[in-house]
Design an enzyme around this catalytic site. Structure first.
Site, mmCIF file in Angstrom:
data_model
loop_
_atom_site.group_PDB
_atom_site.id
_atom_site.type_symbol
_atom_site.label_atom_id
_atom_site.label_comp_id
_atom_site.label_asym_id
_atom_site.label_seq_id
_atom_site.Cartn_x
_atom_site.Cartn_y
_atom_site.Cartn_z
ATOM 1 C CG PHE A 1 -1.885 1.210 1.154
ATOM 2 C CD1 PHE A 1 -3.007 1.171 0.343
ATOM 3 C CD2 PHE A 1 -1.610 2.387 1.853
ATOM 4 C CE1 PHE A 1 -3.858 2.271 0.245
ATOM 5 C CE2 PHE A 1 -2.462 3.483 1.754
ATOM 6 C CZ PHE A 1 -3.584 3.420 0.952
ATOM 7 C CE LYS B 1 -1.283 5.411 7.770
ATOM 8 N NZ LYS B 1 -0.896 4.946 6.442
ATOM 9 C CG ASP C 1 5.393 3.578 1.905
ATOM 10 O OD1 ASP C 1 5.386 4.172 3.008
ATOM 11 O OD2 ASP C 1 4.403 3.538 1.146
HETATM 12 C C1 LIG Z 1 -1.085 5.252 5.023
HETATM 13 C C2 LIG Z 1 -0.005 4.850 4.089
HETATM 14 C C3 LIG Z 1 0.264 5.597 2.927
HETATM 15 C C4 LIG Z 1 -0.601 6.754 2.507
HETATM 16 O O1 LIG Z 1 -0.509 7.822 3.403
HETATM 17 P P1 LIG Z 1 -1.586 9.015 3.289
HETATM 18 O O2 LIG Z 1 -1.097 9.994 4.317
HETATM 19 O O3 LIG Z 1 -2.923 8.435 3.597
HETATM 20 O O4 LIG Z 1 -1.519 9.547 1.915
HETATM 21 C C5 LIG Z 1 1.320 5.211 2.143
HETATM 22 N N1 LIG Z 1 2.084 4.156 2.464
HETATM 23 C C6 LIG Z 1 1.860 3.418 3.566
HETATM 24 C C7 LIG Z 1 2.765 2.269 3.881
HETATM 25 C C8 LIG Z 1 0.793 3.728 4.409
HETATM 26 O O5 LIG Z 1 0.558 2.978 5.484
#
Ligand SMILES: *Cc1c(COP(=O)(O)O)cnc(C)c1O
Length: 427
Positions: A157, A277, A248
């Protein structure tokens, strides 16, 4: 001030537990806000520490933390102080001028990671977009690739913008939004031969693999930790081929894993990584970090109006400094151990329903048997009824991502509620 004192101050927030405003209506909300979320039927209006209260005055233990975001919980004195100070001083100016708080936050991140340079934005998706753009420019200008390809993992994700849903290796996030952005290719997570095959097979004509974008631990995909040996080989392949290694860290970074960055668990350093986050403790901020050698952006090539403004950076800096000063990473490790061993004891009592407990620090998943009807959402609903907020990570995994300041007693309470909820849904 000790962590305990800070938590006590936060939980003794004057209005906590007082009579609530009951004028809120889910019907009028649903009539005016787009239904992009399947919402649970409760409205939260106040929080202190690891607890939140809904508009009916009902108290919940918060093991969602805005989905792995509220690092210091709710109404933490250090955040209240930083927010108040910064809004009174200066909250927003353009990046056309130097912003001291932005420089200080960048320096803190650089001192506490493998990064040499930072770009600030407002969210995880935006941070990943920046990484994708940086990788493409690097591919065109340094690697001399006409049509660069970025490898990402199945079940990953990376966000909800067009480029990041394309990067996300899950069809359910892409459905109806095609045509997608070209230049992405998916491989299985923790499978090194898939990477080797992709790199050799995608080297054709103008096409070549330029970068790998991957989570050290897959969050949304079901709380799946990366394999140490896999990541060690990824680093080796990238060193040999010049392919950029991009992590990420949006969910697992900023202390959630028990180390500041998830990659510290894997013993390898990325060339580029992203954070969002937990970085601002709930104030919107995102960041993309890179090593000096791949910092190829020139003025005007990438930007964000709000990115790195004095408000977001001043508050995020306070969150970072509190994390360090209060030695919160130790708490993350200890509470994580406590939570996993408690969940394993519960799982042992439900061998037919529960198959695995896994995670790092305070990002943990409880996996349900794939062959039975019970879903993670069923368990989450039962837990909410008992006063505990949890969130699914996919259809079969219940995710536990409390604030990093969670106490031993709060973890015990959460475990008791999980046990009760399971008794209800399996009855
Ligand atoms: C939540 C998340 C995102 C997206 O972040 P947003 O602030 O909602 O755009 C991207 N990568 C990972 C691994 C996430 O958990």
């Amino acid at each position: 001030m000790s962590l305990q004192t800070l938590i006590e101050q936060a939980t003794n927030f004057p209005e906590s537990g007082s009579a609530a405003s009951s004028t809120f209506s889910t019907d009028s909300f649903d009539a005016s806000v787009m239904s992009t979320y399947g919402r649970f039927p409760l409205a939260l209006e106040r929080g202190a520490g690891c607890r939140v209260w809904d508009t009916q005055g009902r108290e919940y233990l918060d093991f969602v933390a805005g989905i792995a975001t509220c690092t210091l919980g709710h109404a933490h004195p250090a955040m209240v102080e930083a927010v108040t100070r910064q809004i009174q001083k200066l909250h927003h100016v353009s990046n056309l001028y130097y912003i001291p708080e932005q420089g200080e936050l960048a320096q803190w991140i650089i001192q506490h990671s493998c990064a040499d340079r930072v770009f600030f934005c407002n969210s995880g998706a935006e941070a990943n977009e920046a990484a994708i753009k940086l990788a493409r420019k690097y591919a065109h200008t340094v690697l001399d690739i006409e049509k660069p390809i970025i490898l990402t993992a199945n079940a990953s994700f990376h966000g909800r913008t067009l480029a990041t849903i394309t990067a996300t290796g899950q069809a359910k996030y892409q459905k109806y939004f095609d045509p997608l952005v070209p230049g992405f290719y998916y491989v299985d997570y923790n499978d090194i031969s898939a990477i080797e095959t992709a790199i050799s097979e995608l080297d054709e004509g103008d096409y070549r693999v330029a970068a790998i974008l991957i989570e050290p631990l897959q969050g949304e995909g079901g709380v799946r930790p990366g394999d140490v040996e896999y990541f060690r080989k990824l680093r080796q392949i990238c060193d040999e081929t010049g392919v950029l290694l991009m992590f990420d860290e949006v969910q697992v970074g900023m202390g959630r894993s028990g180390k500041l960055w998830g990659y510290e668990y894997l013993g390898v350093e990325p060339d580029i990584f992203t954070s969002a986050k937990g970085l601002g403790g709930g104030i919107p901020i995102g960041a993309m970090m890179s090593k000096k050698f791949c910092d190829v952006f020139q003025p005007g090539e990438h930007a964000s109006t709000f990115g790195g403004n004095p408000f977001a950076c001043g508050v995020a800096l306070a969150v970072c400094q509190t994390l360090e000063r209060e030695n919160i990473l130790q708490n993350v490790q200890d509470r994580g151990e406590q939570l996993r061993s408690g969940l394993r004891a519960i799982a042992a009592k439900y061998p037919h329903h529960l198959t695995e407990v896994r995670g790092w620090g305070l990002i943990n998943g409880l996996e349900l048997n794939a062959d039975i009807q019970l879903t993670a959402a069923d368990v989450v609903k039962a837990a909410i009824n008992e006063g505990l907020l949890l969130v699914p990570a996919g259809p079969k995994v219940v995710r536990f991502v409390p604030p990093l300041i969670v106490t031993e007693a709060e973890v015990n309470t959460a475990l008791q509620i999980v046990e009760k909820a399971l008794a209800t849904v399996t009855a």
